[in-house]
Design a protein around this motif. Sequence first.
Motif, short mmCIF file in Angstrom:
data_model
loop_
_atom_site.label_atom_id
_atom_site.label_comp_id
_atom_site.label_asym_id
_atom_site.label_seq_id
_atom_site.Cartn_x
_atom_site.Cartn_y
_atom_site.Cartn_z
N LEU A 33 0.95 -1.22 -0.09
CA LEU A 33 0.00 -0.04 0.07
C LEU A 33 0.88 1.45 0.02
CD1 LEU A 33 -2.86 -0.93 2.56
CD2 LEU A 33 -2.95 -1.47 -0.06
N LYS A 34 2.01 1.17 0.79
CA LYS A 34 2.98 2.39 0.50
C LYS A 34 3.42 2.72 -0.94
CE LYS A 34 4.88 2.03 5.06
NZ LYS A 34 5.96 1.29 6.22
N SER A 35 3.21 1.85 -1.91
CA SER A 35 3.49 2.10 -3.24
C SER A 35 2.32 2.87 -3.76
CB SER A 35 3.67 0.91 -4.14
OG SER A 35 2.56 0.08 -4.40
N LEU A 36 1.11 3.07 -3.35
CA LEU A 36 -0.04 4.00 -3.80
C LEU A 36 0.40 5.32 -3.91
CD1 LEU A 36 -3.13 2.02 -2.09
CD2 LEU A 36 -1.93 1.77 -4.47
N GLU A 37 -0.18 6.08 -4.65
CA GLU A 37 0.09 7.83 -4.70
C GLU A 37 -0.47 8.40 -3.61
OE1 GLU A 37 -2.41 8.65 -8.06
OE2 GLU A 37 -3.95 7.24 -7.24
N THR A 38 -1.32 7.92 -2.42
CA THR A 38 -1.59 8.64 -1.24
C THR A 38 -0.54 8.30 -0.19
OG1 THR A 38 -3.93 8.66 -2.09
CG2 THR A 38 -3.43 9.26 0.18
N SER A 68 -1.01 13.11 2.43
CA SER A 68 -1.01 14.09 1.12
C SER A 68 -0.95 12.91 -0.37
CB SER A 68 0.41 14.62 1.01
OG SER A 68 1.51 13.89 0.65
N ARG A 69 -1.26 13.51 -1.34
CA ARG A 69 -1.49 12.77 -2.42
C ARG A 69 -0.95 13.74 -3.58
NH1 ARG A 69 -6.72 9.96 -5.39
NH2 ARG A 69 -6.07 10.32 -7.49
N GLU A 70 -0.42 13.36 -4.63
CA GLU A 70 -0.04 14.04 -5.79
C GLU A 70 -0.14 12.98 -6.99
OE1 GLU A 70 3.62 16.59 -6.23
OE2 GLU A 70 4.30 15.05 -7.78
N THR A 71 -1.21 13.67 -7.82
CA THR A 71 -1.30 12.61 -9.16
C THR A 71 -1.12 13.57 -10.33
OG1 THR A 71 -2.79 11.34 -7.87
CG2 THR A 71 -3.04 11.32 -10.38
N THR A 72 -0.48 13.04 -11.27
CA THR A 72 -0.14 13.66 -12.52
C THR A 72 -0.82 13.03 -13.57
OG1 THR A 72 2.14 14.48 -11.83
CG2 THR A 72 1.58 14.66 -14.27
#
Length: 823
Positions: free
Chosen positions: A259-264, A306-310
């Motif tokens: 789950l640590k590989s997810l964007e959040t 936090s979350r960062e999505t491009t």
Amino acid sequence: MGLQAQETATVKGIVNTHEGKAAIVSVVVEENQRYYANSNDKGEYEIKVPAGNEITLVFSSLNTLAFRKKISPQPNELMQLNIEVQTKVKEIKAVEIIDKSKRQEASTTDIDVKQQLLPSVNESIEAYLVAQALGVQKNNELSSAYSVRGGNFDENLVYVNDFEVYRPFLIRSGQQEGLSFANPSMVQNIRFTSGGFQARYGDKMSSVMDVTYKRPKKLAGSLSASLLGFSGHLEGVFDKKQRFTFTVGVRHRQSQYILKSLETTGQYSPVFIDVQGFFTFQWNEKWSTEIITQFSKNSYNFVPVSRETTFGFITDVKRLNIYFEGQEADRYQTFMNGISLNFQPNPNLRLKLLGSAYINNEKESFDILGEYYLSQVETDFSKENFGENLYSLGVGGMHDWARNELKSQIYVAAHRGSWFKGKHHLQWGVDYKREIINDRLNEWDRLDSAGYSMPPFPGTTDGQTLQLNYLLKGSTSLKSNRFSGFIQDTWRFGDSVQYSFNYGVRYSYWDLNKEWLTISPRVQFSVKPKSKADIIINVSGGLYYQPPFYREMRNLQGVVNTSLRAQKSAHAVAGINYAFSAWKRPFSFVTEVYYKYLWDLVPYDYNNVLIRYQGQNLSKGYATGIDLRLNGELAEGDESWISLSFMKTAEKIAGSQYTAYYDSTGKEIPNTKNYQDQIVDSATIAQGYIPRPTDQLVNFALFFQDHIPKFKFIKVHLNLLIGTGLPFSPPGNPRFRNKLRIPPYRRLDIGFSGQLWDNAWAKRKNTFGSWLKSVWISLEVWNVLGINNTVSYIWVRDVSNNQYAVPNYLSNRRINAKLVINF
């Protein structure tokens, strides 16, 4: 059988092939062939034999080598005798012949779960289905949920030793999901049917997975550990006569690592525990008991940071940054107990009484506030600020809140019977279910921009009222009773040309909606022509009704429709099963075409793995396609599978329509603030057939195994999945329902394994090393290509109320280490 009045004994047990699969054979006393019996499709047999002298039992079939066993039974003795037979091989080419009785069931596959080194994030039996079964779709590696030939997750039946088992109901994402019911370490055999299944299986529209747990013959076990957790199982017998057996298993999973590989980013704390036991008791030659028990407790705690999505295209890239406050805490607890009493008055008649209790408690709580910043990204490679934010498109917030609780209790009393008579196998059964559901829902979400709450779509607010983007609230208590039953016969006949004909009917009644489903005929027919080629032609079909469960009855506002009727489908399936040899090794090629007409459907939408139903029988539709599968030993001794499916499914929803707006020239224009003064006319247009949420045109799966020729204890395992995009919709816009497509799902997992020990290497049989069967270590790389697969979208708006679909990505590349010990 016409036995003489003399002292007898009873011999019973299980017949398996050397691959560990159940074998259908005849059993006869060589010295007096009036004493005979047949094993059933689970390999179980029972035969009365003359007592007091040494006799020879012969186990044989068209597909296995005859096996002889000398025994000396005493009068009235109950002897337990489990046998392993060898599959026949063709002379000259030495190729195995696959058991034809299993190939004669259309859309049916025996799933091999003995491969403990499958490189997969989800270590459940469902991970094996995509490559081995026909028409299975799986587009989320974090979940065990799957769909079959255009159906959804709720349309699949799962049985474990004739007990039906269930999935949690409130699960909304793969991150929350724990372990599926069946424990792979405890499994003896799995039969999976993708459609056109027999009347003995229950009332669902898509598929059946029939799991049989082990009845061990001696003490054995396994231990497995990886970066995601550990599991272990122990099996054995309590007495020398093998009358009392046990199989117990424990699984523990902590998925923070993946789950640590997810964007959040944030603090993930998932803990999933499952404990199971399966016990058999042979009281005497006629009576036996089976007990299955399971307890699982899944906890999911998450504090997002936090979350960062491009996202976007090459020349138009945007970036969403979100900063969170709050947390999520979910609890799922399941307890299941089942007991069956088996009575076999003679070798050809079997009667079974079953009782089970399934108790499920689910709690879902979250209160998460997010402040988002939507920006345009520089895409010009020549600029120094390439990849950086250029300017802001919008600033806003989102607030998700829920306090949901579901308690369900399902009690079952059932009877099963079977009778062998000549070339016929008659089966029947009746079921009674008592269901108690208590549900309390309270959830909402809100979007705002620049401090103002935004409506769900343009034109729905008066500027005065604070509007929520989504609201679901309600409390429901239901108590109901279900009755169902079936009768079917399997007739095998023919000599040079072999035929198999299965025919049967089901009925069901539910006292909540008062709907009688009195006739549900189903048939399967297969023929093996007189030919040098080993080909079996299968045809199957019938009516398949799915009475609603609680989730289908609840609409998008939380209102429960107790008058909801069963969803219905008519299946037609035709296929060819071809067994052949290549490179002096066995192979099998299967292809099937199918068409399913669907009516009284309840439309629904996906959000990750959560299904939201509309709660009414509003649509009709169809699903059609072709499935192809090739499996065999591409590398000698290591079986591989390749599957390819093409499928189309669509539905027509009653009353589904949209309003089109036109300007003075007759050109259609959007109904937005910028075009309001140009609208001069409008028209209401009815929707035709639209894609269903599971419409996936192409699905390809490959599980490949190989080894180093001179070092067969060093292997490679490759798992590849490719599926075209699934439909999705913008919120609140019926015109574009399921008109958009998620990008294709593409995932490659690879594992490298080495055998550290084999008991054949032990120099002395009394050493500790000889007690260990094998020790394997494996290094796995998940998502080798690092592809960002999309599972769903969140929708954000700027100040001008323009909507943006921001993808929710699945897991990224990770490396895993695994140790497997068998003893």
